[in-house]
Structure formats: structure tokens, C-alpha cells
Scaffold this active site. Structure first.
Site, PDB file in Angstrom:
ATOM      1  N   GLU A   1       8.314 -14.890 -15.736  1.00 36.88           N
ATOM      2  CA  GLU A   1       8.378 -14.908 -14.273  1.00 36.88           C
ATOM      3  C   GLU A   1       8.410 -16.356 -13.791  1.00 36.88           C
ATOM      4  OE1 GLU A   1       5.581 -13.307 -10.562  1.00 36.88           O
ATOM      5  OE2 GLU A   1       4.687 -13.875 -12.484  1.00 36.88           O
TER       6      GLU A   1
ATOM      7  N   LYS B   1      11.149  -8.600  -7.411  1.00 33.83           N
ATOM      8  CA  LYS B   1       9.794  -8.065  -7.543  1.00 33.83           C
ATOM      9  C   LYS B   1       9.433  -7.238  -6.316  1.00 33.83           C
ATOM     10  CE  LYS B   1       5.123  -9.729  -8.723  1.00 33.83           C
ATOM     11  NZ  LYS B   1       4.347 -10.946  -9.046  1.00 33.83           N
TER      12      LYS B   1
ATOM     13  N   CYS C   1       5.350  -9.108 -13.678  1.00 38.17           N
ATOM     14  CA  CYS C   1       3.934  -9.474 -13.599  1.00 38.17           C
ATOM     15  C   CYS C   1       3.067  -8.338 -13.042  1.00 38.17           C
ATOM     16  CB  CYS C   1       3.782 -10.761 -12.788  1.00 38.17           C
ATOM     17  SG  CYS C   1       2.234 -11.660 -13.162  1.00 38.17           S
TER      18      CYS C   1
END
Length: 548
Positions: free
Chosen positions: A320, A377, A428
């Protein structure tokens, strides 16, 4: 003198008697907190909820007595503090790694303010988790007023806990389901996740604890109810044996079901093989957004990419925000120049600019150096990546944003197509949201890519993060590739076995062969059907006695 001492000792004894239930609740919650990674004493999860269950039911029984008995029953501990004590013990221990965000002086936050922010985040998320426990306890007290059959209470209590976890996980703040107490060590029981996701594991834990608790509740029933109310009479020894033997039988049966799923051989046709490399850049967050961090990132990821390309990998995954730039700067980077030279696909973590906003993204950069697909995300970290109630709090915590622009979430229905087929992506924090992975698997995702950056925290946090990814791999029956900034990067097979895992705070480059899969587990096809079934059955079990 002796009388005064006796009175003093008597008062101290009374205080201890009053505090004892709260100490029991807190201690058992702490024991549950020790079940999660990295401590991982997973077997305690099958016992640690039982003390709270006993305290809640006994509290409800005394409440009933106080309204029906002529003489005052023994003092009952307050239900809300009891449940909060257990919840604080569990979530406080399990999520203590949150304090690792301190110090944030590298972001321009003063040391004391940084400490205050870290403590606030820890306290808030601990209390948020404890609120789930308190809601469950209140619900159990309500149903215990009319339900006196222990097996029915176990059904309703299990349904209620699963329903509350489903509600909490639908919000923006979620991490510590009871199910992740079994990861990464008890892979057999985690295979129940293939049936109905994490709720199947949670239901198993709650039900076994409930049966043990009901045996204890009925064992002690005579202490307080003697000849006062018939339905509070103690069960015979054989009755207690029924609860305990049922708990043991359920525990064994569920593990046998999990073992049957765990034992299935993995079909791995050669044509589905995909050799993937990962680069763990190990760029500390303290320098990540400064010139030295930019230099180390570009150099480390370019060098790692070239090394992996020379090992004949099919693709390379970076963490990430590996290259903390917008897409135009990424395309101009030396790493993408290396992609053009070697022709090996790279999945690069970076930022996608949208007007005055940006999305934390993963880009597919093909061999020609062009971006072919992007995943943004969708589940962002509250405070860390966006500001709730921004009009009120934005000015206070604006320094927490890594860029001048505001981060926004990606679409909730994204797919991520690659030259090797469709992939499942969880960036994440998204690893905690099983529904994100289930939806993408149902849409044709054949393998999992999990780019992350846990550099703010001690090794405890990436240990739990890895445990979450293990669960997602099992639930979807997919290989998972996990690339992180500072550890733990890993390759996980569909049975949850970690094929390789990196060190912590190390620069590492590694390649493994994974296999693309198109199977669909019951969970992928039907979602969390078990929680709905339990809630329906529990509601009927509660309403039927009232109808009589």
C-alpha cells in the site's frame, strides 16, 4: 478494639465481595484478549466468555427475584459495568497496538498531542467494542426474564452475538470479531468460515461457552433460590452433565466438520499457476513523505522489481502506498521504466487523484508501462484516512492527512481485472471486512492481493493483520499474496497455511507460485446465511413461550 477490627474487616470483605464479580468479568475478558495474535492462546476463547455469561444470567435471575420475593435477594452486580469490564478487557488487550501511532512528531503533531490522540483512539475503539458486549448483555437480561431453559438461552445468546457482530462490521470501525481469536493457529475451526464466513466461527465459540456457562448457572442455582421460586431450583448432577457433554460434543463435532473441509486436496492444475513476487520496501513512515523517503522507495522498489523480473516471475506486488505519488508521477518513475524494459506486470500501490480528492489505490501496470486497471480502497480508517464529521473535526485533525487533498473511498462494487484474470483486492484495513472479499470472489476473483502498510505499529499489529488475511483466504478458498511495507509479507494457500512469511522491519524480496481458483464456497455463494438463520430461530424460541 477487637470489635472495631472485626467491623473493619467485615467492611473490607463486603467491598471485595462487591468488586469480585467485576474482577471476574475483567479477568476473563483479558484472557480472551490473549487469544489473538501474536500471543495466540486460542483455546482460551472456548472458555473465556463463560464467566460473563454466568454473571449476566445470575444478575437477571436476581432481578426476577427482587420483583417476586418478599425478602430481599442478595445484592446483584450492575449489569452494564460487568459487561463493559469484560469488553474492555478483551478489546483493550487485543487492540493495544493502536497506541503505536504515537509519536506522530514526524507529521508535525506535538509529542503530548500525539500521545493524547493515541490514547483517545485506543480508548474509543476499546469502548466501541465493549459497547457490543454491553448490548449483548442487556439483550440476554431481557430474554432471561421469560426464557428459563438453558439450551434456548444458548441459541438466543449465540444469535444475538452474531447479529451484533454483523451490525458492527457493517459500520466503518471494525476489527476484533471473536472469530479471529482462532487465527492463525486453529486452521481447522477456521474452515467453518467456508460455510458462512466469520460468523460461523463466532457462533461456535459463543455456543460452546454458553453451554459451559449454563452448567455453572444451574449448579449454583440453589444458593440463592432455595424454596423461593421453582424454576430457579438447581439441576441435578445428571442435568449439569448434559450441558457439559453437549458442549464437548459440539466442540468435537464442529472441529470434525472443519477438519473434513481442511483435508480436501487442493486442485492445482499447472495452467493455473502464477509466479508472483513481492517487495517489502521497509520505508519508515517517519521519512515516507519526505525526499529521503521518496528516494528510498523509488530505489528499493525498482531494484526489487528488477531482481524479481530476472527470476522469471509473472507479476510483482508492492505494498500500500509503495510509491506515494499520484498516477502521473508513478508513470514517470524509474520503476515503471523498469516495467517497460522487462515487460513483467507490476501491481503498484499509490494515489489516484480525482479533482481535489484522491483515492488510495492499487494500479496494474502492464509490460508497456501503461495503467490497465485500478482498485481504490473502499474501507478507510476513521481519523487516520478520513475525518468523521469533517465540518466539525476537520480543523482539529487535518494534520493526519498525508496530502493536501482529501482522501475519498473507492466504489463499493469494484472489480480488478489483470492480464491473468480477475483478482480480489483488499488494501490494508479492508482485511477485517470479510464481505469485501466475498463479493469480489463471487464476481470472479481468482486470487487475493493484499497490499498493506502497518509501519506505524509494533509487530503485534501486522501479526493480527496476517491472521485476518488467513481467514479471508480460507473463506473464499483462494491463494493470498500479502505485500507490506515493513512486515509481515506472506503467501497463504486456500487452507490458511502460510507458505512463506517475511521478517519485521526488514527489506525483503521473495517469489512464490500461487494458483488461480474459480471455486465458490457456500459463504461466497450465499453470504452470512447462518446469522439470519440463528436470528430467526432465536426469535421464534423467544416468542413461542409468550404465545403459550
Amino acid at each position: 478494639m477487637q470489635q472495631k477490627q472485626s467491623k473493619k474487616q467485615g467492611k473490607q470483605g463486603e467491598k471485595f465481595t462487591i468488586l469480585f464479580p467485576y474482577l471476574i468479568a475483567l479477568s476473563s475478558g483479558i484472557l480472551m484478549g490473549l487469544t489473538v495474535a501474536p500471543v495466540g492462546v486460542w483455546f482460551l476463547a472456548w472458555l473465556s466468555l463463560a464467566p460473563l455469561w454466568v454473571l449476566v444470567i445470575r444478575s437477571a435471575q436476581r432481578k426476577n427475584l427482587s420483583s417476586s420475593a418478599s425478602s430481599a435477594p442478595p445484592a446483584s452486580p450492575a449489569l452494564l459495568p460487568l459487561s463493559l469490564a469484560w469488553g474492555i478487557g478483551y478489546h483493550g488487550i487485543a487492540l493495544s497496538w493502536i497506541t503505536g501511532v504515537h509519536p506522530m512528531t514526524w507529521m508535525g503533531v506535538p509529542w503530548l498531542a500525539s500521545l493524547a490522540i493515541a490514547l483517545f483512539c485506543w480508548i474509543f475503539i476499546t469502548l466501541w467494542g465493549a459497547a457490543l458486549v454491553a448490548s449483548w448483555a442487556i439483550g440476554m437480561r431481557v430474554i432471561s426474564r421469560s426464557i428459563h431453559n438453558g439450551f434456548v438461552r444458548v441459541l438466543i445468546g449465540t444469535a444475538l452475538w452474531c447479529g451484533l457482530e454483523a451490525l458492527w462490521s457493517a459500520g466503518p470501525l471494525w476489527w476484533s470479531s471473536l472469530s479471529y481469536t482462532q487465527s492463525p493457529h486453529n486452521l481447522i475451526i477456521l474452515h467453518l468460515g467456508q460455510l458462512s464466513g466469520p460468523s460461523a466461527v463466532t457462533a461456535a465459540i459463543v455456543a460452546v461457552n454458553g453451554l459451559i456457562a449454563e452448567a455453572l448457572v444451574n449448579r449454583r442455582g440453589a444458593e440463592y433460590t432455595e424454596e423461593k421460586i421453582k424454576f430457579f431450583s438447581a439441576l441435578s448432577a445428571s442435568g449439569r452433565f448434559v450441558y457439559l457433554s453437549t458442549a464437548a460434543a459440539l466442540f468435537i463435532t464442529l472441529h470434525l466438520i472443519g477438519f473434513s473441509l481442511y483435508s480436501r486436496p487442493l486442485a492445482q492444475p499447472p495452467e493455473t499457476a502464477l509466479k508472483v513476487g513481492i517487495i517489502q520496501g521497509n520505508v519508515p513512515n517517519e521519512i515516507k513523505l519526505y525526499p529521503e523517503g521518496f528516494r528510498r522507495a523509488i530505489q528499493g522498489y525498482t531494484t526489487g522489481y528488477l531482481k524479481l523480473a530476472n527470476q522469471s516471475v509473472d507479476a510483482v506486488l508492492t505494498p500500500e502506498g509503495a510509491l506515494p505519488f499520484f498516477q502521473d508521477a508513478i508513470i514517470r518513475s524509474s520503476m515503471v521504466a523498469a516495467v517497460r524494459e522487462k515487460g513483467v506486470v507490476a501491481w503498484i500501490g499509490g494515489f489516484y487523484k480525482q479533482g481535489s480528492s484522491y483515492t488510495n489505490s492499487l494500479f496494474t501496470v502492464a509490460g508497456d508501462g501503461e495503467i490497465k486497471s485500478r482498485y481504490g480502497k473502499a474501507k478507510m480508517v476513521p481519523i487516520g484516512e478520513y475525518v468523521p464529521f469533517e465540518s466539525i473535526l476537520g480543523g482539529i485533525v487535518s494534520r493526519l492527512s498525508p496530502l493536501d487533498e482529501h482522501q475519498v473511498p473507492g466504489s463499493s462494487n469494484q472489480v480488478f481485472d489483470t492480464p491473468f484474470g480477475r483478482a480480489i483486492v483488499g488494501i490494508c484495513y479492508e482485511s477485517a471486512f470479510s464481505g469485501q472479499f466475498r463479493r469480489q470472489a463471487a464476481a470472479g476473483g481468482q486470487f487475493i492481493l493484499s497490499p498493506s502498510n502497518d509501519a506505524h505499529y509494533s509487530a503485534a499489529m501486522p501479526s493480527q493483520h496476517h491472521a485476518q488475511d488467513i481467514m479471508r483466504a480460507i473463506e473464499t478458498d483462494r491463494w493470498a499474496v500479502r505485500a507490506t511495507n515493513t512486515g509481515y509479507s506472506a503467501f497463504v494457500n486456500p487452507h490458511g497455511k502460510t507458505v512463506w512469511i517475511s521478517g519485521h522491519n526488514t527489506y525483503e524480496v521473495h517469489a512464490e507460485t500461487i494458483y488461480r481458483r474459480q471455486t465458490q464456497t457456500l459463504y461466497v455463494r450465499w453470504g452470512d446465511w447462518l446469522t439470519l438463520l440463528l436470528l430467526g430461530a432465536g426469535t421464534l424460541a423467544w416468542l413461542i413461550p409468550k404465545a403459550d
